[in-house]
Design a protein around this motif. Sequence first.
Motif, PDB file in Angstrom:
ATOM      1  N   TRP A 209       0.989  -1.067   0.166  1.00 19.90           N
ATOM      2  CA  TRP A 209      -0.269  -0.023  -0.301  1.00 19.90           C
ATOM      3  C   TRP A 209       0.655   0.971   0.033  1.00 19.90           C
ATOM      4  N   ALA A 210       0.504   2.262  -0.588  1.00 17.00           N
ATOM      5  CA  ALA A 210       0.906   3.664  -1.106  1.00 17.00           C
ATOM      6  C   ALA A 210      -0.035   4.421  -0.303  1.00 17.00           C
ATOM      7  N   HIS A 211       0.701   5.391   1.187  1.00 15.35           N
ATOM      8  CA  HIS A 211       0.493   5.681   1.735  1.00 15.35           C
ATOM      9  C   HIS A 211      -0.193   7.598   1.389  1.00 15.35           C
ATOM     10  N   ILE A 212      -0.749   7.937   1.070  1.00 17.61           N
ATOM     11  CA  ILE A 212      -1.312   9.161   0.359  1.00 17.61           C
ATOM     12  C   ILE A 212      -1.504  10.113   1.125  1.00 17.61           C
ATOM     13  N   ALA A 213      -0.520  11.117   1.607  1.00 19.05           N
ATOM     14  CA  ALA A 213      -1.559  12.661   3.415  1.00 19.05           C
ATOM     15  C   ALA A 213      -1.996  12.804   2.128  1.00 19.05           C
ATOM     16  N   GLN A 214      -3.696  13.586   2.151  1.00 24.52           N
ATOM     17  CA  GLN A 214      -3.977  14.822   1.922  1.00 24.52           C
ATOM     18  C   GLN A 214      -3.345  16.494   2.684  1.00 24.52           C
ATOM     19  N   CYS A 215      -2.389  17.149   2.255  1.00 27.53           N
ATOM     20  CA  CYS A 215      -1.951  17.966   2.822  1.00 27.53           C
ATOM     21  C   CYS A 215      -2.509  19.608   2.885  1.00 27.53           C
ATOM     22  N   ARG A 216      -2.696  20.626   3.768  1.00 26.02           N
ATOM     23  CA  ARG A 216      -2.730  21.897   4.066  1.00 26.02           C
ATOM     24  C   ARG A 216      -1.811  22.558   3.675  1.00 26.02           C
ATOM     25  N   THR A 217      -1.825  23.178   2.497  1.00 25.97           N
ATOM     26  CA  THR A 217      -0.618  23.503   2.309  1.00 25.97           C
ATOM     27  C   THR A 217      -0.909  25.571   2.480  1.00 25.97           C
ATOM     28  N   ALA A 218       0.249  26.565   1.851  1.00 32.13           N
ATOM     29  CA  ALA A 218      -0.156  28.050   1.684  1.00 32.13           C
ATOM     30  C   ALA A 218       0.990  28.549   1.153  1.00 32.13           C
ATOM     31  N   GLY A 219       0.488  29.626   0.445  1.00 29.63           N
ATOM     32  CA  GLY A 219       1.286  30.443  -0.024  1.00 29.63           C
ATOM     33  C   GLY A 219       1.428  30.134  -1.662  1.00 29.63           C
ATOM     34  N   ALA A 220       3.072  30.163  -1.544  1.00 24.55           N
ATOM     35  CA  ALA A 220       3.046  30.103  -2.875  1.00 24.55           C
ATOM     36  C   ALA A 220       2.302  28.430  -3.576  1.00 24.55           C
ATOM     37  N   GLU A 221       2.576  27.330  -2.664  1.00 20.78           N
ATOM     38  CA  GLU A 221       2.596  26.659  -2.763  1.00 20.78           C
ATOM     39  C   GLU A 221       0.788  26.050  -2.744  1.00 20.78           C
ATOM     40  N   GLY A 222       0.201  27.036  -2.612  1.00 17.64           N
ATOM     41  CA  GLY A 222      -1.770  26.569  -2.513  1.00 17.64           C
ATOM     42  C   GLY A 222      -2.186  26.047  -1.871  1.00 17.64           C
TER      43      GLY A 222
END
Length: 201
Positions: A91-104
């Motif tokens: 299994w590949a574990h994919i995190a849904q991340c909160r980002t800010a600034g230039a990274e959207g």
Amino acid sequence: MIKRLPIFVTILVLAAVATMAGLGIWQLQRADWKNGLLATYAAASDMPAIAYPAVPSAEDAPYFRKSTVNCLEVIGWRSTSGRSANGQSGWAHIAQCRTAGAEGPGAQVVAGWSERPDDPEWDGGIVDGIIAPDSQYIIRLVASEPVAGLQKSQPPALEDVPNNHLSYAVQWFLFAGIALIIFLIALRGRNKGVAQSGNLS
């Protein structure tokens, strides 16, 4: 012969054949475009790192480029079938991340691989990796070094990018040819029937 030609049906069939042939040509053009992209992707590993795209475009996604994401907070997980760096299934574990600034507004980060689908414990952080295709969000970042005690996931490969345009083009040309052949056979049978009826009269 011309008098026996069904004008409306002929126009309809020829229009359909032309449309299918046009779609075949368009797919050939798309194949050339995709081959160019694949050549760019093949050379991407030697290119400088880029900022993680805020709003990625499926038509010009920076696959296989090195990038960095600051995952300020993990707001969700999803696990998909995947392989470890040594090719083991799991299994590949994919995190849904909160980002800010230039990274959207957000990013999908493949934090690593394990044998079980259970969500790992990870609160976020800066992750270096390689941009890979994602079926739901166009792109995701595959971490170069796994986090949360996970093992390293298999890095993205060119085979992950679909390139079926040539086969689609062949299919459209076949459809056009088959439609034309069927029409000509039907027209020939119709004309024979008309000729026989004329002889009988």
